[in-house]
Scaffold this motif. Structure first.
Motif, short mmCIF file in Angstrom:
data_model
loop_
_atom_site.label_atom_id
_atom_site.label_comp_id
_atom_site.label_asym_id
_atom_site.label_seq_id
_atom_site.Cartn_x
_atom_site.Cartn_y
_atom_site.Cartn_z
N PHE A 1 -2.69 -1.33 2.54
CA PHE A 1 -2.54 -1.11 1.11
C PHE A 1 -1.09 -1.34 0.72
O PHE A 1 -0.21 -0.63 1.16
N LYS A 2 -0.84 -2.35 -0.09
CA LYS A 2 0.51 -2.66 -0.56
C LYS A 2 0.81 -1.80 -1.79
O LYS A 2 0.11 -1.86 -2.79
N THR A 3 1.84 -0.97 -1.68
CA THR A 3 2.24 -0.10 -2.79
C THR A 3 3.73 -0.28 -3.06
O THR A 3 4.48 -0.76 -2.20
N ASN B 1 -0.22 1.18 -9.55
CA ASN B 1 -0.48 -0.23 -9.83
C ASN B 1 -0.52 -0.45 -11.35
O ASN B 1 -1.59 -0.60 -11.94
N GLY C 1 3.67 -1.50 2.96
CA GLY C 1 2.32 -1.23 3.42
C GLY C 1 1.75 -2.33 4.28
O GLY C 1 2.13 -3.49 4.17
N TRP D 1 -3.77 4.14 -0.99
CA TRP D 1 -3.76 3.06 -1.98
C TRP D 1 -2.95 3.45 -3.23
O TRP D 1 -2.70 2.60 -4.08
N TYR E 1 -7.92 13.76 -5.86
CA TYR E 1 -7.56 12.46 -6.43
C TYR E 1 -7.00 12.60 -7.85
O TYR E 1 -5.98 12.02 -8.20
#
Length: 130
Positions: free
Chosen positions: A43-45, A74, A40, A103, A20
């Motif tokens: 998860f909207k990216t 984000n 997405g 995400w 990560y």
């Protein structure tokens, strides 16, 4: 038995943290931002494309247009900067991650900054005022 389970969980958490937070490489690309879209299902990216002109890459053919795909974290400030520089020649800074988490985006390349290049500024910047 509990010690073994605790060790396995600690190792898995360590691997997850490395994937990560770890960065494989960092760099810059210069080109024109041609697309930014929100994608997405769960998860909207934000995903973008940078048109990179590779001069002399193909002998006798002039320039070669290459598309560099990247994800935007984000970060509303960075997203506004990228959106405001659409169609301009920019330097896009990015970090390449080891692993793609859904995400964070669809690509391993996460944009970290974008700046307008000097060559893209107005020609009037090159002339002194009268």
């Amino acid at each position: 038995m509990k010690k073994i389970l605790a060790i396995v969980i600690a190792i898995l958490l360590g691997i997850m943290a490395f994937l990560y937070f770890g960065t494989y490489s960092e760099g810059d690309r210069v080109g024109t931002i041609i697309k930014v879209s929100k994608k997405g299902v769960v998860f909207k990216t934000y995903e973008g494309q940078l048109n990179v002109n590779a001069f002399g890459a193909v002998k006798g053919k002039g320039t070669l247009n290459e598309s560099f795909e990247f994800s935007v974290p984000n970060d509303p400030i960075l997203l506004d900067k990228i959106d405001g520089l659409m169609g301009e020649t920019v330097k896009l800074s990015y970090k390449e991650k080891y692993f793609v988490f859904p995400w964070l985006g669809e690509t391993k390349y996460l944009a970290t900054d974008v700046v307008l290049t000097k060559s893209a500024k107005s020609n009037t910047d090159n002339y002194p005022e009268h």
